[in-house]
Design an enzyme around this catalytic site. Structure first.
Site, PDB file in Angstrom:
ATOM      1  CG  ASP A  56      -8.276   4.624   1.401  1.00 43.42           C
ATOM      2  OD1 ASP A  56      -7.673   2.741   0.813  1.00 43.42           O
ATOM      3  OD2 ASP A  56      -7.441   5.001   1.531  1.00 43.42           O
ATOM      4  CG  ASP A  65      -2.276   0.969   1.553  1.00 42.74           C
ATOM      5  OD1 ASP A  65      -2.156   1.586   0.014  1.00 42.74           O
ATOM      6  OD2 ASP A  65      -2.907   0.980   2.014  1.00 42.74           O
ATOM      7  CD  GLU A  79      -0.091   5.549  -3.697  1.00 47.51           C
ATOM      8  OE1 GLU A  79       0.054   5.465  -2.166  1.00 47.51           O
ATOM      9  OE2 GLU A  79      -0.847   4.973  -3.253  1.00 47.51           O
TER      10      GLU A  79
END
Lengths: 943, 564
Positions: free
Chosen positions: A609, A532, A535
Site C-alpha cells: 500500500d 492479500d 502476512e
C-alpha cells in the site's frame, strides 16, 4: 477532509523497534559486549566429534555457559554439487525433546527444522568431489567445480572462512557474535519484600554478557503478551564480507538498493533491517522497518566479485550492517582504501541454517540461489501485460463499462481486478448478489477480447454460521490454533475470522477443491486470483499479525514459521489454480503481498500500500530491482499510488514508470477518485496510452526476459552492478536499469517537473534514443530530454530487440501479429538478440512447444538461428506458428554504404531496403520492408 | 451488446453503389473507391507524391504515412498518436486517411470497424456481421457471415424502435400539451392574482384609513377611572415579579452549573474524537468509522472559535442578587406611586362649566395626540385594554393586508415559476412533482424531475440525497446503445444537474448528472458513480424525443437502414 499526503507517516508505535523486541535487544547487547577486548567467544567445535563423510562435515559445537558447563550443538557443514555450501547448527536438548515447556504448552519442543521443505526445491545434491584436510585446529575443505572454493573451519572459537581462488570472501563468526540461546528452565526469583516507605532499589546495571533476563519470558507489546513457552531461543551469527563495500538484497524494505549501515551515524539507520512480514500501514521511505514479505538472501559486491548468503530461518529476523573502512596506506587519503561489510544476523527461534555462495559473478550467485529456492515462475503471458485494478469496481456492470471504455479509447489492457467488495459480506468464494448478480456474464464479456479478471481471496475466513467455507474449515479442523490448541479467532475485513493453516497438507487439499469451477460458482477459466493480507494481517493482533504463540500444523509455534506463512497460502492457491477442471492444466496467476524465499515460483508480488506522491514513485524502482536481486523479479508497485489522489502529471509519470515494472498494475484506494487512464484527459490520456502501448509493443522482449529469469534466475530489471560488475561508479545506481538482455537502458522520470534526466552510461558503446535514434556515447553521465510525454529510454548498441508494433485490445489478441525487429548496431557494426515464444498459458513448453531464437547481425548478415531443444510437441507448435512472420526490420546505426542499397537478399528472394541518413545527432537507419520470413524458422538476410 | 454507433457512420453514405463495385480492394468503403481504381499505380490518399504499385495494397506492409495502402489489414495500425513515436518513412503526420476497415455486411448495414480489430482472432459481429474482419483466419479463426440473422433481428428491433419512437412522440406531444396547459393555467392564475391584488390593495388602503382614524381617536381618549386599585396592582406585581425573578435566578445558576459540567464532558469527548480521527487506520475502511470521523470533522469545522465572553458576562451579571446599585431596585416599586399630572387635570376639570370643559377636554386630547405623535408622550393605547372599535378595525385591515401579502407571495412564486427553465419547450413543466425510481443492485434510485435525486440502500439506512435540481445543460455524448435502445447514444443530449446533495465521506457533496435520451416512457436506465459521490443517471423520457431522431438516443436514428 483527510488527505493522505507524505505528511502522514506509518503508525510507528504499532511496530517494534529493536529495543522492543527482546531477542534483538539481547543480541545487539551481545554484539556490543563482544566488541570489548578480552572477550572470548564461547563456541568451539569438539574436534573429536568431527566426522567427514560424502561431502559433509558433521560434529558438535560446545557452548560454554559457565565454567565446566557446556551445551551441545550438533553442526553439519555440507558442500553441494552446485558449489554452494551450507552450515546448520541445532541444539541437542531441544532436538531430543529433553526440555520442559512453560504454561503447559503443547507446542513442539524442537527448533523449527522444516523451513527447508517450503523454501528449498532442489540443488541439495552433495558434492562428490569435495575433499577435507583436517589439522589440529582447523579443517580445510576444497570444493566447487574446479576446486576453486575452500572452506577453512577453525575449531576454537568456531569460525569458518570461505575462500575463492585462495582469497577470503566470506567469514562466519569472525567477530564472535555466534549465539544460540540454549534451553533453560525459568527460575522464579523471590522478590525481596518491600517495606513501607522504602525506595525501589535502582535496577541493576546491565551485565554485558547478553544475559539480560528481562525479555526471556512472557514478552508484552501493545497490550498483548507473548507467553513464550520455550523461553529465550534466539540464534545469531556474524557474517563478514572482507573488501566488499556494497550489500544488496534482504527485501522487503523501502530504501536504496545498496543497503545502509544500521548502527547509527549520519545517514545511517538506527535499527537493524527487520524481516517480520507485517501489514504496515502507510509505510515510510528509506527505512529498515519490516514490510509485507521477506527474503533473507544477501549479495555482497565489489569490483569483479559477487558473493552471497542465504539465512534460512522463518522466524522474526533482524540484520545489522556496518561497514569498516580501513585505509591500507594512511597517506593515500582513502584512495585504494578497503571497506569490509560486516553483517550480524539474528532470528528469534529456529536453526542456524546458512548457505554460502561464492560467485564470482552476480549471475552465478542468483543462479545458485535459484537452484535451491527455485526460479521465477514463467507466468502466463497476459499477466506481464497491463492490469487495471481499483478498490473497488462496484458492480459487474461497472467492470463491463470500464472494459468497454478501455476498448473505445483504444487503450490496451489485459486484466481487470476486483478487491474485497465483490464478495457477499466478505465471504470468499461468493459474490455479492446485489452488486455482482451476473459474474459469468461479466467474465464472458471480458473473454471476448481475451481479457481476464482477477478476484481477491484472502486467508481470513469469516466466522459466520452457515458460511459453507468456515463450516468446513471448522469441521475439518484446518485452521490455525491458539496457544491452547483451540481454533484461533481474530479480526480482519469480515470482522471475526479464522485463518486457514496452509502448513497443513489437508488444508491445501481442501483449498484446492474450493477453486473448482463447480465449487466456486461464478468462476471461469479467465478468472485468476489475488492473495492479500497473508502476512497474515490480523487487525487486532500484535503488530497487526498473529500472536507468536499461536500453533500451526503439528503444533509448530507461529513464531517459528511466521515469515513462511504468506508463502504457504500463496502456494495453496497456486496449487488450486493449476487444474480447476480435470485435464485442463494452466499456468496459474496468483498475486501475493506476503512472500518468502521461494515465493518467486508461485507468481507475482507487489510492494503493497504505497502513496500517491513523488517519493513513493521514486521508491518503486529500488524496491523492485532489489526484489530481482533477491530472486523474485516478478514485482511491481501500485501505479498511481494506492492512498491519495495523484495529480495528473504524477499519474502520467507513474504509468511511464509502470511500463517498466515486471508486474504492471494500476491500483487505487476506495476513497480516491476514479483514475482509469481514459479519465485523465488530454494530453495525459494520450501519453499514458503511449506508455501502455510501449509495454505491449515490447511484450516479446519482456516475455523473453521472464523466460530467462525462469531458467537461470537472472533479474528482469538489471541493476548496473549486475551487468557491469567491474564498473564501481555503477554499483549503487538504483534509479536506472537494463531490461532483461535487450540492451534497453531505462530511467523513467520520478521527479516532479523534470524536463530531463541524467543517464549514466557504463561503457563507451553507442546508445540510441529508443524513440528518435538520437545517439549518446561515452562513459559517464548524459543529459537526456524528458518532457512529460517522453520516457528516457536508450538502446545500447549491439542488441536486437523483438517487438510487436500493432496495437490490439489485449496481449492475447497479438498472438498472430508479425514481429518488428530493431537491430541497434554497436560500434563494430554488430548486434545480437534473443526471442522466446510459447503459447503463454499452458505447460506445453515443457514438452518443447516453444520457439527460441538467437538473432545475430555480423559482417552484413542478419541471421536467425534456433536455440531450442526439440521435444515431443516442438514440431506441431512450430508448424502452427509458421504463419507468424517478421513484417519489418529496422537497423539503427546503419552504415552509410547502404544509402545506395535498395534491396537485400533473403535466400533466393529479395526485400526492399529504405535508407535514412544520419541527421541532427540522430543515427542513420534503414528499414527492410516485408521480408516475408517466419519467426519460427531459420533465415539469413544478406545486406 | 450491439454497438450501433459505428454503423451510424454510414448515415451519409449512398448505398446504391454497393453492389456495383466488386473490384474494390478489401476494406475500402464506397466513398474511397475512387482512390483505388487505377490498375497501374496507387498513390497514398493524403500523400499523392508517394506512388506504389497496386500489388502493395493490402500486402500487410504499411507503405503510406496515412495508412491508405492497407485498407484491409492491421498493418498500419501503429501509425497512431496513441502509439509510442518512432521515426517513420516519409512524414511525421500520423493522421489516417481511412475511417476504418469497411465491412459490407450484406443483408444488414455496412460499417467501419477499427483496423486494430482486423485479423486479431475475434469475430466482432457487432460491427462486422459478415465476419470479414477475420478474413485471414489467424490461428484458425472462422467468422461465418451472420448478417442475415443479425440484420433480421436488427430490423425487428428497429421496427419496435420506430413504433416506440412514434409512441414516444405522441407522449411527448401530450407532455407538451400538458406543459402548455400548466403554463396557461399559471398565466391565468397570475393575471387573476394580479387583479385580485389590485382590488385588495384598494381595500387595504381604505381599511387602513378607517383603522388609523379609529385608532387616532382612541389614542386621544384619556383613560379615566379609579386610581385606588392602581397602586396596589403595581405593588402586588412587583412582589410577584421579585419572587419570580429570584426563582428564575436560582434556576439559572443551576443550569449554568450543569452547563459547565457538560462543557467539560464535551471537551473530553472532543479530545477523544480528535485522537480517534488522528489514529484511525483508513485502510480498514469501516463505514461506521468513516461516518463518525466525517461527522466529527463537520462538527469541528462548524464549532465556534471561542467562548462568547459577552454573553457569559451577561449571565454572570444577571445571576447576581438585585440591590440598589445593581439589577432592579425592588424597593422603588414596593412604595405607592404619587399622583400623576393627568390626574390633577381631571380634578381641575371638575370645576369648569360644561362648554369650557368640552373645549379644554378637546384641547387636551389634541395636545396629547400631538405629543404622542411627536414621540414626547408615551402612547398608552396598546398598553392597556383596547377598545373593540380599534381592534375590529385593525383586524379587518390586518386580514386584508395578510391576504394581500399572501397573494403577492403567490404571485411572485408563480412569476418565478413561469420564467423558470423547464427545459426545451417548457416540457418538464408537465413532469413537475413526478418521480421515477429504479432498482439497481444494492440501491434503489429515485429521480424527482425538477426536484432532487435520491438513493436508498437495500442493506438498510435511510435515503441519501444525491442532489437538488439546479439547471439544464447540453452536452455531446458518444456511447454505445444496447439492442434494447436504452442508452445515451451519440449526439447532443439534454442534461440536468442536481447538486448539493448529502455530504460524502472524504469527498464532495453528492451530485448527479442526469443525461436524458429519447424513450417511450420515463425510465432510469442506469446509475453509475463516475467519481466518488458524483453520479451519472442515464434516463429515458419522451420529453427529449424529436422528430427525425436527433436529440433522442441511437435507437431512433435513421442510421441508414433505408439505404440497403
Amino acid at each position: 477532509m483527510v488527505k493522505f499526503g507524505s505528511g502522514i507517516a506509518v503508525k510507528h508505535e504499532n511496530f517494534k523497534t529493536c529495543d522492543q523486541a527482546g531477542f534483538c535487544k539481547r543480541n545487539r547487547a551481545y554484539a556490543d559486549a563482544a566488541g570489548v577486548t578480552g572477550w572470548e567467544a564461547p563456541f568451539r567445535i569438539a574436534a573429536d566429534t568431527l566426522n567427514w563423510q560424502n561431502g559433509q562435515l558433521q560434529g558438535t559445537i560446545l557452548k560454554t555457559i559457565k565454567e565446566g558447563e557446556t551445551v551441545r550443538l550438533p553442526v553439519t557443514i555440507s558442500f553441494l554439487e552446485s558449489g554452494s555450501a551450507r552450515v546448520v547448527i541445532d541444539e541437542e536438548k531441544r532436538q531430543k525433546g529433553e526440555i520442559e515447556l512453560r504454561h503447559n504448552s503443547i507446542a513442539r519442543k524442537e527448533r523449527y527444522n522444516e523451513a527447508e521443505s517450503w523454501a528449498i526445491v532442489g540443488g541439495l545434491d552433495i558434492s562428490k568431489t569435495a575433499k577435507e584436510n583436517r589439522e589440529e585446529k582447523t579443517s580445510t575443505i576444497t570444493y566447487g567445480s574446479e576446486n576453486q572454493f575452500e572452506a577453512v573451519v577453525t575449531f576454537a572459537p568456531f569460525a569458518i572462512d570461505f575462500k575463492r581462488d585462495g582469497a577470503t570472501q566470506i567469514k562466519l563468526n569472525d567477530r564472535g557474535l555466534l549465539n544460540l540461546e540454549h534451553w533453560r528452565p525459568k527460575i522464579e526469583k523471590v522478590e525481596p519484600e518491600k517495606k513501607e516507605g522504602e525506595e525501589t532499589p535502582p535496577t541493576e546495571v546491565e551485565v554485558p554478557t547478553g544475559e539480560d533476563e528481562s525479555t526471556w519470558w512472557d514478552e508484552p507489546f501493545g497490550g498483548q503478551t507473548d507467553s513464550k513457552p520455550k523461553g529465550p531461543e534466539s540464534v545469531s551469527l556474524d557474517i563478514t564480507f572482507p573488501g566488499y563495500e556494497h550489500v544488496f538484497g534482504i527485501p522487503e524494505h523501502a530504501g536504496p538498493l545498496s543497503l545502509k549501515e544500521t548502527r547509527g551515524g549520519t545517514g545511517n539507520h538506527e535499527d537493524p533491517y527487520r524481516l517480520y512480514n507485517a501489514d504496515v500501514f502507510e509505510y515510510i521511505m528509506d527505512s529498515p522497518m519490516t514490510l509485507y514479505g521477506s527474503i533473507p538472501f544477501m549479495q555482497a559486491h565489489k569490483k569483479d566479485s559477487t558473493v552471497g548468503v542465504f539465512w534460512l530461518n522463518a522466524a522474526e529476523t533482524w540484520i545489522d550492517i556496518i561497514k569498516a573502512k580501513e585505509a591500507h596506506n594512511p597517506l593515500s587519503l582513502g584512495i585504494g582504501s578497503k571497506t569490509d561489510t560486516k553483517t550480524h544476523w539474528f532470528s528469534e527461534s529456529g536453526l542456524i541454517d546458512v548457505f554460502i555462495f561464492l560467485g564470482p559473478t552476480p549471475k552465478d550467485v542468483t543462479k545458485a540461489y535459484g537452484e535451491l529456492t527455485g526460479y521465477s515462475q514463467l507466468p502466463p503471458e497476459f499477466s506481464i501485460a497491463y492490469h487495471q485494478c481499483r478498490w473497488n469496481y462496484n458492480t459487474d456492470e461497472d467492470v463491463k463499462d470500464v472494459d468497454r471504455k478501455m476498448s473505445k479509447h483504444q487503450i490496451p489492457y489485459d486484466v481487470i481486478w476486483l478487491d474485497i467488495e465483490y464478495t457477499d459480506d466478505k465471504q470468499y468464494f461468493t459474490w455479492d448478489p446485489l452488486t455482482f448478480p451476473d459474474p459469468i456474464g461479466m467474465l464472458k464479456q471480458l473473454d471476448e477480447s481475451e481479457r481476464k479478471l482477477v478476484a481477491i481471496i484472502d486467508p481470513h475466513i469469516k466466522n459466520k454460521e452457515g458460511y459453507h467455507v468456515v463450516d468446513e474449515l471448522k469441521k475439518k479442523d484446518l485452521a490455525v490454533h491458539n496457544k491452547d490448541g483451540n481454533i484461533y479467532e481474530g479480526w480482519c475485513w469480515p470482522g471475526s475470522s479464522h485463518w486457514i493453516d496452509c502448513f497443513n497438507p489437508a488444508a491445501i487439499k481442501w483449498w484446492i477443491g474450493l477453486f473448482k469451477y463447480d465449487a466456486f460458482k461464478g468462476s471461469m477459466p479467465n478468472l485468476f486470483i489475488w492473495n492479500d493480507m497473508n502476512e497474515p494481517s490480523v487487525f487486532n493482533g500484535p503488530e497487526t499479525t498473529m500472536p507468536k504463540d499461536n500453533l500451526h500444523y503439528q503444533n509448530w509455534e507461529h513464531r517459528d514459521v511466521h515469515n513462511l506463512n504468506g508463502m504457504t497460502f500463496h502456494n495453496a492457491t497456486y496449487q488450486a489454480m493449476l487444474e480447476r477442471k480435470k485435464g485442463e492444466i494452466r499456468r496459474p496467476f496468483v498475486l501475493t503481498r506476503s512472500f518468502y524465499a521461494g515465493s518467486q515460483r508461485l507468481g507475482a508480488m507487489w510492494t503493497g500500500d504505497n502513496q500517491a506522491n513523488w517519493e513513493h514513485l521514486a521508491a518503486g524502482f529500488p524496491m523492485i530491482i532489489n526484489q530481482g536481486v533477491a530472486g523474485y523479479p516478478f514485482a511491481g508497485a501500485d501505479v498511481g499510488g494506492f492512498f491519495g489522489n495523484p495529480e495528473k502529471d504524477l499519474l502520467t509519470r507513474w504509468y511511464q514508470a509502470g511500463a517498466f515494472y515486471p508486474f504492471f498494475r494500476g491500483h487505487a484506494h476506495i476513497d480516491t477518485r476514479r483514475r482509469e487512464p481514459y479519465l485523465a484527459g488530454e494530453p495525459y490520456t494520450g501519453i499514458i496510452t503511449q506508455a501502455l502501448r510501449l509495454r505491449y509493443a515490447l511484450l516479446p522482449a519482456w516475455y523473453t526476459a521472464f523466460h530467462e529469469a525462469s531458467v537461470n534466475g537472472t533479474p528482469i530489471l538489471r541493476p548496473h552492478y549486475f551487468v557491469y560488475p567491474a564498473d564501481e561508479a555503477g554499483f549503487a545506481i538504483d534509479d536506472q536499469f537494463f531490461v532483461g538482455s535487450t540492451g534497453l537502458l531505462a530511467k523513467p522520470v520520478v521527479k516532479e517537473g523534470a524536463e530531463s534526466v541524467d543517464i549514466y552510461l557504463p561503457d563507451n558503446e553507442v546508445y540510441y534514443d529508443y524513440f528518435d535514434y538520437k545517439t549518446y556515447s561515452g562513459r559517464g553521465s548524459h543529459s537526456v530530454a524528458a518532457p512529460l510525454e517522453k520516457i528516457p529510454l536508450l538502446m545500447q548498441g549491439g542488441h536486437i530487440i523483438p517487438r510487436k508494433d500493432r496495437p490490439r485490445r489485449s496481449s492475447g489478441l497479438m498472438k498472430w501479429d508479425p514481429y518488428t525487429l530493431v537491430v541497434a548496431l554497436d560500434k563494430q557494426g554488430n548486434a545480437e538478440g534473443e526471442l522466446y515464444v510459447d503459447d503463454g498459458e499452458t505447460f506445453d513448453y515443457e514438452s518443447g512447444a516453444y520457439i527460441k531464437r538467437a538473432f545475430g547481425f555480423k559482417d552484413n548478415v542478419l541471421e536467425s538461428t534456433n536455440r531450442g531443444t526439440k521435444g515431443k510437441m516442438t514440431s506441431s507448435y512450430i508448424k502452427a506458428m509458421k504463419a507468424v512472420g517478421v513484417e519489418r526490420i529496422v537497423i539503427v546505426g546503419a552504415p552509410k554504404s547502404w544509402s545506395t542499397k535498395a534491396v537485400v537478399k533473403i535466400g533466393k528472394t529479395e526485400a526492399r531496403l529504405e535508407y535514412h541518413p544520419e541527421s541532427g545527432g540522430k543515427a542513420a537507419w534503414a528499414v527492410i520492408k516485408s521480408p516475408k520470413i517466419s519467426i519460427a524458422e531459420d533465415w539469413k538476410i544478406e545486406f | 451488446m450491439k454497438r450501433v454507433e459505428a454503423l451510424v457512420l454510414l448515415g451519409t453514405l449512398s448505398t446504391s453503389i454497393l453492389a456495383a463495385e466488386p473490384s474494390r480492394p478489401r476494406g475500402v468503403g464506397p466513398d474511397f473507391a475512387k482512390f483505388y481504381k487505377s490498375a497501374d499505380t496507387f498513390t497514398c490518399i493524403s500523400h499523392p507524391e508517394i506512388s506504389l504499385s497496386p500489388s502493395q495494397i493490402n500486402d500487410e506492409y504499411c507503405d503510406c504515412p496515412d495508412g491508405s495502402d492497407e485498407p484491409g489489414t492491421a498493418a498500419c495500425t501503429y501509425l497512431s498518436s496513441l502509439s509510442p513515436p518512432q521515426p517513420l518513412a516519409g512524414s511525421e503526420n500520423t493522421s489516417l486517411a481511412l475511417p476504418g476497415y469497411y465491412c459490407k455486411n450484406k443483408g444488414h448495414i455496412p460499417g467501419y470497424i477499427p483496423h486494430m480489430y482486423v485479423n486479431d482472432g475475434v469475430c466482432d459481429y457487432e460491427l462486422c456481421c459478415d465476419g470479414s474482419d477475420e478474413w485471414a483466419g489467424v490461428g484458425g479463426t472462422k467468422c461465418e457471415d451472420k448478417c442475415k440473422e443479425i440484420g433480421k433481428e436488427w430490423r425487428r428491433l428497429d421496427d419496435i424502435r420506430t413504433k416506440s419512437l412514434r409512441n414516444a412522440l405522441k407522449r411527448k406531444d401530450a407532455l407538451l400539451k400538458d406543459a402548455g396547459e400548466k403554463r396557461a393555467g399559471l398565466e391565468t392564475s397570475i393575471s387573476n392574482l394580479e387583479s385580485e391584488i389590485r382590488v385588495l390593495e384598494h381595500r387595504e388602503q381604505d381599511l387602513k384609513k378607517v383603522y388609523e382614524d379609529v385608532e387616532r381617536r382612541e389614542r386621544g381618549r384619556v383613560v379615566g377611572g379609579s386610581t385606588t386599585g392602581k397602586v396596589s396592582k403595581v405593588t402586588v406585581l412587583a412582589g410577584l415579579a421579585k419572587a419570580r425573578v429570584e426563582e428564575l435566578r436560582s434556576t439559572l445558576l443551576g443550569v449554568v452549573e450543569k452547563r459547565n459540567k457538560l462543557k467539560e464532558k464535551v471537551a473530553e469527548l472532543e479530545g477523544i474524537l480528535a485522537k480517534f480521527k488522528e489514529e484511525r487506520n483508513p485502510n480498514f475502511n469501516d463505514e461506521g468509522v468513516k461516518r463518525a470521523v466525517q461527522a466529527w470533522e463537520d462538527y469541528a469545522a462548524n464549532r465556534q472559535g471561542g467562548e462568547d465572553d459577552a454573553s457569559e458576562r451577561d449571565v454572570e451579571a444577571v445571576s447576581k442578587e438585585d440591590s440598589e446599585s445593581e439589577g432592579i431596585n425592588w424597593k422603588e416599586w414596593e412604595t405607592e406611586e404619587e399622583e400623576s399630572d393627568v390626574e390633577a387635570i381631571y380634578k381641575f376639570e371638575e370645576y369648569l362649566p360644561e362648554g369650557v370643559r368640552t373645549w379644554v377636554h378637546q384641547k387636551i386630547i389634541d395636545m396629547r395626540i400631538m405629543l404622542v405623535e411627536n414621540g414626547i408622550l408615551a402612547d398608552n393605547a396598546n398598553s392597556g385594554s383596547e377598545s373593540k372599535a380599534v381592534s375590529d378595525a385593525r383586524a379587518s385591515y390586518q386580514s386584508v393586508s395578510d391576504d394581500l401579502n399572501a397573494k403577492r407571495v403567490t404571485l411572485g412564486e408563480s412569476q418565478t415559476d413561469l420564467t423558470k427553465d423547464y427545459g426545451p419547450n417548457d416540457i418538464f413543466r408537465a413532469l413537475k412533482n413526478v418521480c421515477i425510481s429504479k432498482d439497481s443492485g444494492e440501491y434503489e434510485y429515485e429521480l424527482c424531475w425538477m426536484e432532487n435525486t435520491k438513493q436508498k440502500s437495500k442493506k438498510g439506512g435511510g435515503s441519501t440525497g444525491m442532489g437538488n435540481f439546479v439547471r439544464f445543460d447540453k452536452a455531446v455524448y458518444d456511447e454505445e446503445v444496447g439492442a434494447d435502445g436504452k442508452g445515451v447514444g451519440k449526439g447532443e443530449r439534454v442534461t440536468m444537474s442536481y447538486e448539493n446533495g448529502q455530504h460524502c465521506w472524504n469527498g464532495p457533496n453528492r451530485q448527479t448528472l442526469v443525461v436524458l435520451a429519447c424513450a417511450e416512457k420515463d425510465e432510469i436506465w442506469r446509475v453509475v458513480e463516475q467519481e466518488k459521490c458524483m453520479y451519472r443517471m442515464d434516463v429515458g423520457t419522451p420529453a427529449v424525443c424529436e422528430r427525425g431522431g436527433s436529440g433522442g438516443n441511437g435507437g431512433e436514428k435513421g442510421k441508414g437502414k433505408d439505404e440497403l
